[in-house]
Structures are given as C-alpha cells and as structure tokens.
Design an enzyme around this catalytic site. Sequence first.
Site, PDB file in Angstrom:
ATOM      1  N   LYS A 139       0.816  -1.220   0.000  1.00  0.00           N
ATOM      2  CA  LYS A 139       0.000   0.000   0.000  1.00  0.00           C
ATOM      3  C   LYS A 139       0.850   1.270   0.000  1.00  0.00           C
ATOM      4  O   LYS A 139       0.549   2.238  -0.699  1.00  0.00           O
ATOM      5  CB  LYS A 139      -0.952   0.006   1.191  1.00  0.00           C
ATOM      6  CG  LYS A 139      -2.059  -1.047   1.105  1.00  0.00           C
ATOM      7  CD  LYS A 139      -3.022  -0.913   2.269  1.00  0.00           C
ATOM      8  CE  LYS A 139      -4.168  -1.895   2.164  1.00  0.00           C
ATOM      9  NZ  LYS A 139      -5.169  -1.721   3.247  1.00  0.00           N
ATOM     10  N   ASP A 167     -10.641   2.585   2.378  1.00  0.00           N
ATOM     11  CA  ASP A 167     -10.901   1.923   3.659  1.00  0.00           C
ATOM     12  C   ASP A 167     -11.743   2.779   4.596  1.00  0.00           C
ATOM     13  O   ASP A 167     -12.726   2.300   5.177  1.00  0.00           O
ATOM     14  CB  ASP A 167      -9.580   1.570   4.351  1.00  0.00           C
ATOM     15  CG  ASP A 167      -8.905   0.349   3.760  1.00  0.00           C
ATOM     16  OD1 ASP A 167      -9.611  -0.507   3.189  1.00  0.00           O
ATOM     17  OD2 ASP A 167      -7.672   0.232   3.868  1.00  0.00           O
TER      18      ASP A 167
END
Length: 291
Positions: free
Chosen positions: A80, A116
Amino acid sequence: MAEANPDLRPPISGTTRLAAVIGHPVRHSLSPVLLNAAFAATGMDWTFVALEVAAGNTARAIDGLRTLGLAGLSVTMPHKGAVASLVDHCHETAEQLAAVNCVAVEDGNLVGYNTDGDGFIDGLVRDAGRDVVGGTAVVLGAGGAARAIVQALGRSGAAEVLVANRTPDRAENAALLAGSAGRTVAMVEIPDAVRSANLVVNATPVGMGVDPNPSAPTPIDPGLLRVGQVVVDLVYHPLETSWLVEVRRRGVEAYGGLSMLIFQAARAFSLWTGREAPVDAMEIAARAALV
C-alpha cells in the site's frame, strides 16, 4: 439468507476486462469473492484475480498494470505504501495516509485511492443507521486500518476521535489524521474514554482467526461498554469474535468488520466501472465464503 445471484456475465473472451489484487500473501484475500460477485450480479464482462507479488516487486507489478492494461487494481499488504509513490496521482485521502488500496485508470493515468475509511463509514451507516457527526469515537489501534478510520471519522464530523495504542508515537501520528478532533489517550485512560464514547472501534487484530470462546483474548473489558453505544470489531474472521458475543450479551449494539471490507470493495468497483456496486450480492458471497 437468499442464494447468491446467478452469474450474468458473458463467457470470458477477448473483450473481457481484467482487474486484480496484489499482495503477499494474497491467497486468503476475499477480494476475488467480493468483486466477482459484483461483476456477476451486474452482468459486466469483467473478471477479478489475485496475484501474488512479493515485497520488493511492487514497481514491477505497477509496470505490469500499465503494460497489460488491467482495468483496475486492489492493493493489500505489503504494497500500500509503495504503490502510493508509484502511481501518477494520489487522491487527497490516499496522499494523506501515504497508502493506496485501490488504483483506477483515469484518462490513461493511474490514480491511487484509499477506500478503507469511507468503506468503514458506509458500513456503519448501513449496519447501525447512524452517522458520527458531533459524537465521540474511540479507536483502539494505530495500524493502516485504524489510520484510515481515524481520518474518515475526522472528515465525517466527529467531535472527538480518541486513539489508543501501546506505542504512543504511533497513536499520535494516527490522531493527527483526524485534524482538530483527534487526540491520543494513554492506556490507563482507556476506561474513562470508552465510557464517554458514542462509538468504540477495535482496529487491532485481537480475536482474529480465533473461534469464539469465553477464554479468548479481548481488546478491552466488555464491562466498560454500555447500552446506547455502538461497537465495531474490524475482525471479520470469525464473523463473530468472543468479544462481540459478550458485548451483545450485555445489550450493546455491536457489529463485525465484514461491512467495512464489503464497502471498501464496493467503492473500488464504482471507481473502476462508474456503476453502483451490488452490495447485497457481495455480502451474500462473502458470508458464504466465510462459513
């Protein structure tokens, strides 16, 4: 629960569009289950696969995305952070987090997003029917998921976002993401913070992969929680941790982490396709895979 929707997609052909998730390890990922259920329910000629990419090979994977013309990419650990520095542009949310979990192709450019936090808020609204405006939230943990949630709570209007972590520096860095609403609480302050909160979020791995039983570890004493609060445990395997079971037994409204997982994937689906995600079909598929 209703059966999963039939697969309405045409057979795979030369026109089928491919999306993927990269990670290491990645075989456990539910992303293929979620996204293929979405493509099947909408009849889109897309398919989704998991690609094992070892740490250190992130740049090669992004080069592959460009070369092979993948239509979308999901990103999980350990990539990420690296992906955030490799895409052409990062959305503000991903830039602030320095973490990308979704890459969309826009006008030939790779744009990095982090879905998220918004996925958490979407799931909270769906599960509890509430927003966080003006409330106090306690977030246990300061890892990647916790940071995204802290950021989203601050952006969504929470009055206070209290972050607790065993490493004070990590808690402080996470709390900053909530802007003026964020602050840290020391471990000894957790009981008082929890008692005053409207929302309590376990963003630690405590309870993950453990079958619910009375002796299983818990993030905090369930006795600190009260009726009227909302509790979210980000663990989704098992679907119900021993902590959730005990919290609900005390009459407290509590939810697992599956909704956040579904809605962060739903946002990726919409970024790639421009269409609303079939969330119900995605949930049915996910629950079937986790049984």
